[in-house]
Write a protein that holds these residues in place. Structure first.
Motif, mmCIF file in Angstrom:
data_model
loop_
_atom_site.group_PDB
_atom_site.id
_atom_site.type_symbol
_atom_site.label_atom_id
_atom_site.label_comp_id
_atom_site.label_asym_id
_atom_site.label_seq_id
_atom_site.Cartn_x
_atom_site.Cartn_y
_atom_site.Cartn_z
ATOM 1 N N GLY A 66 0.792 -1.229 0.000
ATOM 2 C CA GLY A 66 0.000 0.000 0.000
ATOM 3 C C GLY A 66 0.819 1.270 0.000
ATOM 4 N N GLU A 67 2.153 1.163 0.057
ATOM 5 C CA GLU A 67 3.024 2.341 -0.015
ATOM 6 C C GLU A 67 3.566 2.469 -1.434
ATOM 7 O OE1 GLU A 67 6.162 2.633 2.771
ATOM 8 O OE2 GLU A 67 4.859 2.451 4.529
ATOM 9 N N TYR A 68 3.531 3.691 -1.977
ATOM 10 C CA TYR A 68 3.900 3.873 -3.383
ATOM 11 C C TYR A 68 4.849 5.056 -3.583
ATOM 12 C CZ TYR A 68 0.102 0.639 -4.288
ATOM 13 O OH TYR A 68 -0.694 -0.472 -4.299
ATOM 14 N N LEU A 69 5.641 4.929 -4.644
ATOM 15 C CA LEU A 69 6.411 6.037 -5.204
ATOM 16 C C LEU A 69 5.655 6.544 -6.419
ATOM 17 C CD1 LEU A 69 9.820 4.125 -5.460
ATOM 18 C CD2 LEU A 69 9.023 5.447 -3.486
ATOM 19 N N PHE A 70 5.881 7.793 -6.782
ATOM 20 C CA PHE A 70 5.217 8.361 -7.956
ATOM 21 C C PHE A 70 6.263 8.968 -8.887
ATOM 22 C CE2 PHE A 70 2.114 8.268 -4.576
ATOM 23 C CZ PHE A 70 0.988 7.759 -5.205
ATOM 24 N N PHE A 71 6.286 8.460 -10.120
ATOM 25 C CA PHE A 71 7.179 8.981 -11.155
ATOM 26 C C PHE A 71 6.376 9.925 -12.040
ATOM 27 C CE2 PHE A 71 9.405 5.310 -9.694
ATOM 28 C CZ PHE A 71 10.757 5.590 -9.890
ATOM 29 N N THR A 72 6.937 11.099 -12.292
ATOM 30 C CA THR A 72 6.210 12.139 -13.008
ATOM 31 C C THR A 72 7.095 12.794 -14.055
ATOM 32 O OG1 THR A 72 4.922 12.626 -11.011
ATOM 33 C CG2 THR A 72 4.904 14.282 -12.735
ATOM 34 N N ASP A 73 6.525 13.023 -15.231
ATOM 35 C CA ASP A 73 7.173 13.818 -16.273
ATOM 36 C C ASP A 73 6.406 15.124 -16.416
ATOM 37 O OD1 ASP A 73 8.833 11.673 -16.673
ATOM 38 O OD2 ASP A 73 7.866 11.006 -18.519
ATOM 39 N N ILE A 74 7.120 16.235 -16.499
ATOM 40 C CA ILE A 74 6.479 17.528 -16.708
ATOM 41 C C ILE A 74 7.026 18.163 -17.978
ATOM 42 C CG2 ILE A 74 6.070 17.897 -14.256
ATOM 43 C CD1 ILE A 74 8.436 19.824 -14.232
ATOM 44 N N GLU A 75 6.204 18.980 -18.612
ATOM 45 C CA GLU A 75 6.603 19.648 -19.849
ATOM 46 C C GLU A 75 7.167 21.027 -19.524
ATOM 47 O OE1 GLU A 75 3.217 19.525 -22.437
ATOM 48 O OE2 GLU A 75 3.424 17.376 -22.830
ATOM 49 N N ALA A 76 8.335 21.024 -18.905
ATOM 50 C CA ALA A 76 9.012 22.265 -18.529
ATOM 51 C C ALA A 76 10.409 21.919 -18.044
ATOM 52 C CB ALA A 76 8.239 22.997 -17.432
ATOM 53 N N ASP A 77 11.271 22.919 -18.008
ATOM 54 C CA ASP A 77 12.630 22.759 -17.499
ATOM 55 C C ASP A 77 12.644 23.049 -15.999
ATOM 56 O OD1 ASP A 77 15.460 23.305 -16.829
ATOM 57 O OD2 ASP A 77 15.774 23.259 -18.996
ATOM 58 N N VAL A 78 13.349 22.219 -15.237
ATOM 59 C CA VAL A 78 13.372 22.411 -13.784
ATOM 60 C C VAL A 78 14.029 23.733 -13.382
ATOM 61 C CG1 VAL A 78 13.322 19.954 -13.213
ATOM 62 C CG2 VAL A 78 15.523 21.088 -13.554
ATOM 63 N N LYS A 79 14.796 24.335 -14.286
ATOM 64 C CA LYS A 79 15.446 25.611 -13.970
ATOM 65 C C LYS A 79 14.506 26.801 -14.144
ATOM 66 C CE LYS A 79 20.037 23.925 -15.260
ATOM 67 N NZ LYS A 79 21.175 24.078 -16.210
ATOM 68 N N ALA A 80 13.361 26.593 -14.765
ATOM 69 C CA ALA A 80 12.402 27.680 -14.956
ATOM 70 C C ALA A 80 11.891 28.151 -13.594
ATOM 71 C CB ALA A 80 11.241 27.211 -15.829
ATOM 72 N N PRO A 81 11.736 29.468 -13.396
ATOM 73 C CA PRO A 81 11.296 29.991 -12.092
ATOM 74 C C PRO A 81 9.999 29.381 -11.583
ATOM 75 C CG PRO A 81 12.097 31.777 -13.479
ATOM 76 C CD PRO A 81 12.085 30.549 -14.335
ATOM 77 N N LEU A 82 9.021 29.169 -12.484
ATOM 78 C CA LEU A 82 7.753 28.575 -12.053
ATOM 79 C C LEU A 82 7.953 27.158 -11.517
ATOM 80 C CD1 LEU A 82 4.976 29.586 -14.640
ATOM 81 C CD2 LEU A 82 5.005 30.036 -12.180
ATOM 82 N N VAL A 83 8.808 26.396 -12.190
ATOM 83 C CA VAL A 83 9.075 25.023 -11.754
ATOM 84 C C VAL A 83 9.853 25.016 -10.447
ATOM 85 C CG1 VAL A 83 10.117 22.819 -12.385
ATOM 86 C CG2 VAL A 83 9.038 24.223 -14.147
ATOM 87 N N GLN A 84 10.808 25.921 -10.305
ATOM 88 C CA GLN A 84 11.561 26.028 -9.058
ATOM 89 C C GLN A 84 10.628 26.304 -7.883
ATOM 90 O OE1 GLN A 84 15.165 25.950 -8.208
ATOM 91 N NE2 GLN A 84 14.978 24.639 -10.017
ATOM 92 N N ALA A 85 9.672 27.198 -8.106
ATOM 93 C CA ALA A 85 8.704 27.510 -7.053
ATOM 94 C C ALA A 85 7.838 26.301 -6.733
ATOM 95 C CB ALA A 85 7.839 28.692 -7.480
ATOM 96 N N ALA A 86 7.442 25.561 -7.779
ATOM 97 C CA ALA A 86 6.625 24.366 -7.577
ATOM 98 C C ALA A 86 7.388 23.305 -6.789
ATOM 99 C CB ALA A 86 6.178 23.812 -8.924
ATOM 100 N N LEU A 87 8.643 23.105 -7.124
ATOM 101 C CA LEU A 87 9.444 22.091 -6.433
ATOM 102 C C LEU A 87 9.677 22.468 -4.973
ATOM 103 C CD1 LEU A 87 12.092 21.292 -9.204
ATOM 104 C CD2 LEU A 87 10.071 19.954 -8.575
ATOM 105 N N GLU A 88 9.855 23.758 -4.708
ATOM 106 C CA GLU A 88 10.048 24.214 -3.330
ATOM 107 C C GLU A 88 8.805 23.911 -2.488
ATOM 108 O OE1 GLU A 88 12.159 25.424 -0.213
ATOM 109 O OE2 GLU A 88 12.936 25.251 -2.265
ATOM 110 N N GLU A 89 7.629 24.153 -3.064
ATOM 111 C CA GLU A 89 6.392 23.841 -2.345
ATOM 112 C C GLU A 89 6.192 22.338 -2.248
ATOM 113 O OE1 GLU A 89 1.595 24.849 -2.467
ATOM 114 O OE2 GLU A 89 2.951 25.800 -3.919
ATOM 115 N N LEU A 90 6.593 21.616 -3.294
ATOM 116 C CA LEU A 90 6.430 20.164 -3.332
ATOM 117 C C LEU A 90 7.168 19.488 -2.181
ATOM 118 C CD1 LEU A 90 5.188 17.876 -5.098
ATOM 119 C CD2 LEU A 90 7.349 17.801 -6.348
ATOM 120 N N ARG A 91 8.306 20.021 -1.814
ATOM 121 C CA ARG A 91 9.110 19.436 -0.728
ATOM 122 C C ARG A 91 8.362 19.448 0.607
ATOM 123 N NH1 ARG A 91 13.196 21.921 -3.941
ATOM 124 N NH2 ARG A 91 14.726 20.363 -4.640
ATOM 125 N N GLN A 92 7.394 20.333 0.752
ATOM 126 C CA GLN A 92 6.635 20.408 1.999
ATOM 127 C C GLN A 92 5.655 19.243 2.137
ATOM 128 O OE1 GLN A 92 4.749 24.278 2.440
ATOM 129 N NE2 GLN A 92 6.381 25.258 1.256
#
Length: 280
Positions: free
Chosen positions: A236-262
Motif C-alpha cells: 500500500g506504499e507507493y512512489l510516484f514517477f512524473t514527467d512535466i513539460e518544462a525545465d526544472v530551472k524555470a522559475p515557475l518550476v523552481q517555485a513548484a518544487l520548493e512547495e512540493l518538498r513540503q
C-alpha cells in the motif's frame, strides 16, 4: 577519450539501436563513443554507478505496454543518475524462425516487453505455442538453428545481423508502436523541454496526492505522465514517477518544487532534457 555506452545486449536489440542513435548525437558534438552490452537493463544502469561506463541507454516506456518498471525501480535506487536525452524509437517486431510455417511452431522466445506488445497476435496466430520470456529480444536467437519448432520475436535488424529467416513481419499489435529511451549519466542534466522526477508521500492519507498535483496545476505546468510504483517497504506504499513539460530551472518550476518538498517524504529530480525522434 571514448565514452562507453551501456545497453541491453547482445547485439541486435532495440536498446542497441537506441544506443547507436545516441552515439551519433555524441559524435555530432565531437565526442567519440563505443557500445558496452549488458545482460539486463538494471546492469546497464549499474554500469554507470560502478564506473564501468559513462552512459547508459535504457527503455523507459512503450506506447503499447506502458512503462518499463525495472528502469524506474533501478533509477529510484541510483538517484545520482541524470537524464541527458530522451529518444523515441519506432518498434516493428518480426517472428524469426527456420520453420516452414506457423503450424510447425511450438515455442516462442522474447523479452517480456516484446511478448506483451505482440500478445494479441500470438493468441490469434499461435494459440498453442509456449511463450517463454528472455532477458532480451536477441538472447534466444541461438536456439533457432537447432530446432525448427522454435521462434523468436526480434527486430529485422537482428535477423540481418545473425542471418536468420523472417517468418512473419510485422507482428506487433499496433502499427504505431514506439519506445521511449533515456540516455543517462552522472553528468548534470543539460536542460530541455521535459523533466522527470519521482517522490514518495509521508503518509497514505486522503487528498495527499491531490495536494501535490495541485501544485503543478496552479502554475499551469502540464504533467505528461504520472505512474505509481510500490516502495517495496510495505503493502500500500507507493512512489510516484512524473514527467512535466518544462525545465526544472524555470522559475515557475523552481517555485513548484520548493512547495512540493513540503508535502513529500522524498523528492528526486532526474533532470531536464529534449526528446529526439529516431529513425529505425
Amino acid at each position: 577519450m571514448s565514452l562507453a555506452i551501456a545497453y541491453l545486449g547482445p547485439s541486435g536489440t532495440y536498446s542497441e539501436m537506441a544506443a547507436l542513435a545516441y552515439s551519433q548525437v555524441l559524435q555530432s558534438r565531437g565526442i567519440e563513443s563505443h557500445l558496452y552490452p549488458c545482460p539486463t537493463i538494471a546492469h546497464s544502469l549499474r554500469a554507470i554507478a560502478s564506473q564501468q561506463t559513462q552512459v547508459a541507454v535504457v527503455p523507459v516506456e512503450n506506447s503499447i505496454e506502458g512503462s518499463v518498471t525495472v528502469t524506474l525501480d533501478t533509477l529510484w535506487q541510483l538517484d545520482e543518475l541524470r537524464i541527458q536525452q530522451a529518444l523515441v524509437l519506432p518498434i516493428s517486431h518480426a517472428l524469426l524462425s527456420y520453420a516452414k510455417g506457423l503450424d510447425a511452431l511450438r515455442t516462442v522466445y522474447s523479452h517480456p516487453q516484446a511478448l506483451a506488445q505482440c500478445q494479441v497476435w500470438l493468441e490469434t496466430s499461435l494459440p498453442n505455442a509456449q511463450v517463454i520470456p528472455t532477458h532480451s529480444t536477441t538472447e534466444a536467437l541461438q536456439y533457432l538453428e537447432q530446432d525448427e519448432t522454435v521462434a523468436a520475436i526480434a527486430s529485422q535488424r537482428a535477423a540481418q545481423l545473425y542471418h536468420l529467416p523472417t517468418l512473419v513481419h510485422p507482428i506487433n499489435d499496433h502499427p504505431d508502436n514506439c519506445t521511449r529511451f533515456w540516455a543517462l549519466s552522472l553528468e548534470s542534466s543539460p536542460g530541455g523541454s521535459h523533466s522527470s522526477l519521482a517522490f514518495s508521500l509521508p503518509a497514505n492519507l486522503p487528498g495527499s496526492l491531490a495536494k501535490v498535483l495541485q501544485i503543478f496545476a496552479q502554475r499551469d505546468i502540464n504533467l505528461s505522465r504520472i505512474e505509481s510504483r510500490p516502495t517495496k517497504r510495505s503493502l500500500g506504499e507507493y512512489l510516484f514517477f512524473t514527467d512535466i513539460e518544462a525545465d526544472v530551472k524555470a522559475p515557475l518550476v523552481q517555485a513548484a518544487l520548493e512547495e512540493l518538498r513540503q508535502y513529500t517524504e522524498t523528492l528526486k529530480i532526474f533532470g531536464s532534457y529534449t526528446i529526439l525522434p529516431v529513425n529505425a
